[in-house]
Design a protein around this motif. Structure first.
Motif, PDB file in Angstrom:
ATOM      1  N   ARG A 154      -1.264  -0.767   1.859  1.00 29.27           N
ATOM      2  CA  ARG A 154      -1.833  -1.357   0.645  1.00 29.27           C
ATOM      3  C   ARG A 154      -3.158  -0.710   0.254  1.00 29.27           C
ATOM      4  NH1 ARG A 154      -0.733  -6.769   1.421  1.00 29.27           N
ATOM      5  NH2 ARG A 154       0.760  -6.111   2.973  1.00 29.27           N
ATOM      6  N   PHE A 155      -3.705   0.151   1.096  1.00 31.36           N
ATOM      7  CA  PHE A 155      -4.915   0.891   0.745  1.00 31.36           C
ATOM      8  C   PHE A 155      -4.600   2.288   0.202  1.00 31.36           C
ATOM      9  CE2 PHE A 155      -7.007  -2.370   3.133  1.00 31.36           C
ATOM     10  CZ  PHE A 155      -8.315  -2.387   2.676  1.00 31.36           C
ATOM     11  N   THR A 156      -3.326   2.702   0.290  1.00 33.90           N
ATOM     12  CA  THR A 156      -2.951   4.029  -0.181  1.00 33.90           C
ATOM     13  C   THR A 156      -3.042   4.097  -1.700  1.00 33.90           C
ATOM     14  OG1 THR A 156      -1.410   4.222   1.678  1.00 33.90           O
ATOM     15  CG2 THR A 156      -1.152   5.796  -0.127  1.00 33.90           C
ATOM     16  N   ARG A 157      -3.700   5.125  -2.193  1.00 36.98           N
ATOM     17  CA  ARG A 157      -3.879   5.261  -3.634  1.00 36.98           C
ATOM     18  C   ARG A 157      -2.602   5.749  -4.319  1.00 36.98           C
ATOM     19  NH1 ARG A 157      -9.265   5.239  -5.244  1.00 36.98           N
ATOM     20  NH2 ARG A 157     -10.812   5.413  -3.589  1.00 36.98           N
ATOM     21  N   LEU A 158      -2.478   5.408  -5.611  1.00 36.93           N
ATOM     22  CA  LEU A 158      -1.397   5.896  -6.471  1.00 36.93           C
ATOM     23  C   LEU A 158      -0.016   5.543  -5.946  1.00 36.93           C
ATOM     24  CD1 LEU A 158      -2.835   9.441  -7.296  1.00 36.93           C
ATOM     25  CD2 LEU A 158      -3.219   7.297  -8.500  1.00 36.93           C
ATOM     26  N   THR A 159       0.125   4.326  -5.414  1.00 41.27           N
ATOM     27  CA  THR A 159       1.439   3.840  -4.982  1.00 41.27           C
ATOM     28  C   THR A 159       1.615   2.410  -5.502  1.00 41.27           C
ATOM     29  OG1 THR A 159       0.771   2.729  -2.928  1.00 41.27           O
ATOM     30  CG2 THR A 159       1.145   5.108  -2.822  1.00 41.27           C
ATOM     31  N   ASN A 160       2.788   1.847  -5.271  1.00 32.76           N
ATOM     32  CA  ASN A 160       3.029   0.446  -5.643  1.00 32.76           C
ATOM     33  C   ASN A 160       2.986  -0.452  -4.413  1.00 32.76           C
ATOM     34  OD1 ASN A 160       5.342   1.232  -4.393  1.00 32.76           O
ATOM     35  ND2 ASN A 160       6.743   0.565  -5.995  1.00 32.76           N
ATOM     36  N   GLY A 161       2.321   0.003  -3.347  1.00 33.23           N
ATOM     37  CA  GLY A 161       2.235  -0.789  -2.117  1.00 33.23           C
ATOM     38  C   GLY A 161       1.006  -1.669  -2.042  1.00 33.23           C
ATOM     39  N   PHE A 162       0.305  -1.853  -3.163  1.00 31.55           N
ATOM     40  CA  PHE A 162      -0.919  -2.653  -3.167  1.00 31.55           C
ATOM     41  C   PHE A 162      -0.624  -4.122  -2.921  1.00 31.55           C
ATOM     42  CE2 PHE A 162       0.660  -1.975  -7.474  1.00 31.55           C
ATOM     43  CZ  PHE A 162       0.789  -3.271  -7.939  1.00 31.55           C
ATOM     44  N   SER A 163      -1.651  -4.855  -2.511  1.00 37.28           N
ATOM     45  CA  SER A 163      -1.497  -6.283  -2.232  1.00 37.28           C
ATOM     46  C   SER A 163      -1.265  -7.057  -3.518  1.00 37.28           C
ATOM     47  CB  SER A 163      -2.747  -6.828  -1.535  1.00 37.28           C
ATOM     48  OG  SER A 163      -2.976  -6.179  -0.309  1.00 37.28           O
ATOM     49  N   LYS A 164      -0.386  -8.052  -3.441  1.00 33.63           N
ATOM     50  CA  LYS A 164      -0.144  -8.907  -4.603  1.00 33.63           C
ATOM     51  C   LYS A 164      -1.009 -10.163  -4.551  1.00 33.63           C
ATOM     52  CE  LYS A 164       3.047  -5.895  -5.506  1.00 33.63           C
ATOM     53  NZ  LYS A 164       3.018  -5.103  -4.266  1.00 33.63           N
ATOM     54  N   LYS A 165      -1.469 -10.530  -3.334  1.00 29.21           N
ATOM     55  CA  LYS A 165      -2.366 -11.673  -3.166  1.00 29.21           C
ATOM     56  C   LYS A 165      -3.488 -11.267  -2.230  1.00 29.21           C
ATOM     57  CE  LYS A 165       1.176 -15.257  -3.814  1.00 29.21           C
ATOM     58  NZ  LYS A 165       1.846 -16.446  -3.199  1.00 29.21           N
ATOM     59  N   VAL A 166      -4.684 -11.776  -2.498  1.00 26.81           N
ATOM     60  CA  VAL A 166      -5.833 -11.383  -1.691  1.00 26.81           C
ATOM     61  C   VAL A 166      -5.701 -11.886  -0.251  1.00 26.81           C
ATOM     62  CG1 VAL A 166      -7.253 -13.415  -2.237  1.00 26.81           C
ATOM     63  CG2 VAL A 166      -8.347 -11.209  -1.717  1.00 26.81           C
ATOM     64  N   GLU A 167      -4.979 -13.006  -0.045  1.00 26.43           N
ATOM     65  CA  GLU A 167      -4.768 -13.518   1.307  1.00 26.43           C
ATOM     66  C   GLU A 167      -3.961 -12.516   2.141  1.00 26.43           C
ATOM     67  OE1 GLU A 167      -4.074 -15.163  -1.425  1.00 26.43           O
ATOM     68  OE2 GLU A 167      -5.401 -16.928  -1.449  1.00 26.43           O
ATOM     69  N   ALA A 168      -2.938 -11.918   1.520  1.00 19.37           N
ATOM     70  CA  ALA A 168      -2.131 -10.922   2.227  1.00 19.37           C
ATOM     71  C   ALA A 168      -2.973  -9.696   2.563  1.00 19.37           C
ATOM     72  CB  ALA A 168      -0.927 -10.522   1.378  1.00 19.37           C
ATOM     73  N   HIS A 169      -3.868  -9.337   1.671  1.00 15.95           N
ATOM     74  CA  HIS A 169      -4.764  -8.207   1.898  1.00 15.95           C
ATOM     75  C   HIS A 169      -5.652  -8.477   3.111  1.00 15.95           C
ATOM     76  CE1 HIS A 169      -6.566  -4.522   0.180  1.00 15.95           C
ATOM     77  NE2 HIS A 169      -7.681  -4.961   0.745  1.00 15.95           N
ATOM     78  N   ALA A 170      -6.226  -9.679   3.161  1.00 13.63           N
ATOM     79  CA  ALA A 170      -7.108 -10.045   4.274  1.00 13.63           C
ATOM     80  C   ALA A 170      -6.349 -10.088   5.595  1.00 13.63           C
ATOM     81  CB  ALA A 170      -7.760 -11.400   3.996  1.00 13.63           C
ATOM     82  N   ASN A 171      -5.107 -10.570   5.573  1.00  9.86           N
ATOM     83  CA  ASN A 171      -4.299 -10.615   6.794  1.00  9.86           C
ATOM     84  C   ASN A 171      -3.996  -9.212   7.310  1.00  9.86           C
ATOM     85  OD1 ASN A 171      -4.099 -13.425   7.003  1.00  9.86           O
ATOM     86  ND2 ASN A 171      -2.353 -13.502   5.619  1.00  9.86           N
ATOM     87  N   ALA A 172      -3.688  -8.294   6.397  1.00 15.07           N
ATOM     88  CA  ALA A 172      -3.412  -6.920   6.796  1.00 15.07           C
ATOM     89  C   ALA A 172      -4.644  -6.271   7.414  1.00 15.07           C
ATOM     90  CB  ALA A 172      -2.933  -6.109   5.591  1.00 15.07           C
TER      91      ALA A 172
END
Length: 295
Positions: free
Chosen positions: A218-236
């Motif tokens: 989800r940190f990779t640039r120019l992809t569609n793998g970004f986080s959809k919710k900030v909670e999921a981002h924090a868990n990762a």
């Protein structure tokens, strides 16, 4: 498809290992034959437990030199597109991850996911100050929010300097819109105490940013793998730092950062993280209306 309640320890270890190596959730579902919801639920459980474990364990640290930095990503949509995005959740837009790394043991002792304003800077520095057992030398970049935050968290009990980098147009900027500006120099500015100018650096913090981009999809640039919710981002992020601090052997140290910092005496495996999850699942919740006597 295999549901969450049918995953054994080996399957959970495999999924978590792939998440820690930068695999996307969709690719894991294809490899493991599990549903997307199963992988997402496991990530949520693992992230929450890893965050709690490290919050409790990374205390009374005897670090000498600490570097801090922030890394950008986004949740659901980039900030400029949030206003027109359909059903954008709370927390959509720019998402910054603040990190603090020990320059000697490479332990990432504190992190915070959220905005980049002074409120988050103060929360981040307050958390960092509570984890340290002694006075340290601290280096940050030139982000002005650090000034008040460091003063509020440490007062005068710190040796603090800023590394302010100077940027100019890159000779390669005409080649493409994503070419970064070129660093033309850096100023080392003493802010508090008596920092050793030789050790005023953010190199390890910036290298950790690269590690995060390489090992979290989800940190990779120019992809569609970004986080959809900030909670999921924090868990990762929490799972990543559990793997980085406790499981992955540092190439230079030849041990994990947690071992180098004296936080643990053993080399962890992904299976140990799964064991934490299973131990949490084994805890029986109290029945509503019952009273638990204090010991």
């Amino acid at each position: 498809m295999v549901s969450m309640n049918k995953l054994d320890a080996q399957a959970r270890s495999g999924i978590l290992h792939m998440l820690c190596e930068g695999q996307s959730i969709r690719s894991i579902t294809r490899i493991m034959g599990t549903s997307k919801n199963t992988v997402a639920k496991l990530l949520s459980d693992a992230g929450a437990i890893c965050a709690q474990y490290q919050d409790e364990t990374l205390r009374n640290l005897t670090s000498k030199r600490v570097q801090v930095d922030e890394i950008w990503s986004f949740t659901y949509a980039k900030q400029k597109n949030v206003a027109t995005a359909k059903a954008a959740p709370e927390g959509a837009g720019d998402t910054w991850t603040w990190t603090a790394i020990d320059a000697d043991t490479k332990l990432v002792m504190s992190w915070l996911v959220g905005g980049r304003d002074s409120e988050y800077a103060m929360g981040f520095m307050d958390d960092l100050s509570r984890r340290l057992a002694n006075r340290v030398q601290l280096t940050s970049d030139g982000h002005r929010a650090y000034l008040e935050a460091v003063q509020g968290a440490f007062g005068g009990d710190i040796d603090y300097a800023m590394l302010i980098k100077l940027y100019g147009a890159s000779p390669d900027s005409a080649k493409g819109r994503y070419s970064p500006a070129e660093c033309t120099g850096a100023n080392k500015e003493r802010i508090e105490g008596n920092p050793n100018i030789k050790h005023v650096s953010t190199s390890f913090a910036e290298r950790q940013n690269l590690t995060m981009r390489m090992h979290m999809r989800r940190f990779t640039r120019l992809t569609n793998g970004f986080s959809k919710k900030v909670e999921a981002h924090a868990n990762a992020v929490a799972l990543h730092f559990m793997d980085y601090n406790f499981v992955r052997i540092h190439a230079t140290l030849r041990m994990t950062p947690a071992m180098a910092a004296g936080v643990t005496g053993k080399l962890w495996e992904i299976g140990d993280i799964v064991a934490l999850i299973e131990a949490k699942e084994a805890e029986k919740p109290m029945v509503r209306g019952t009273y638990k006597k204090r010991s």
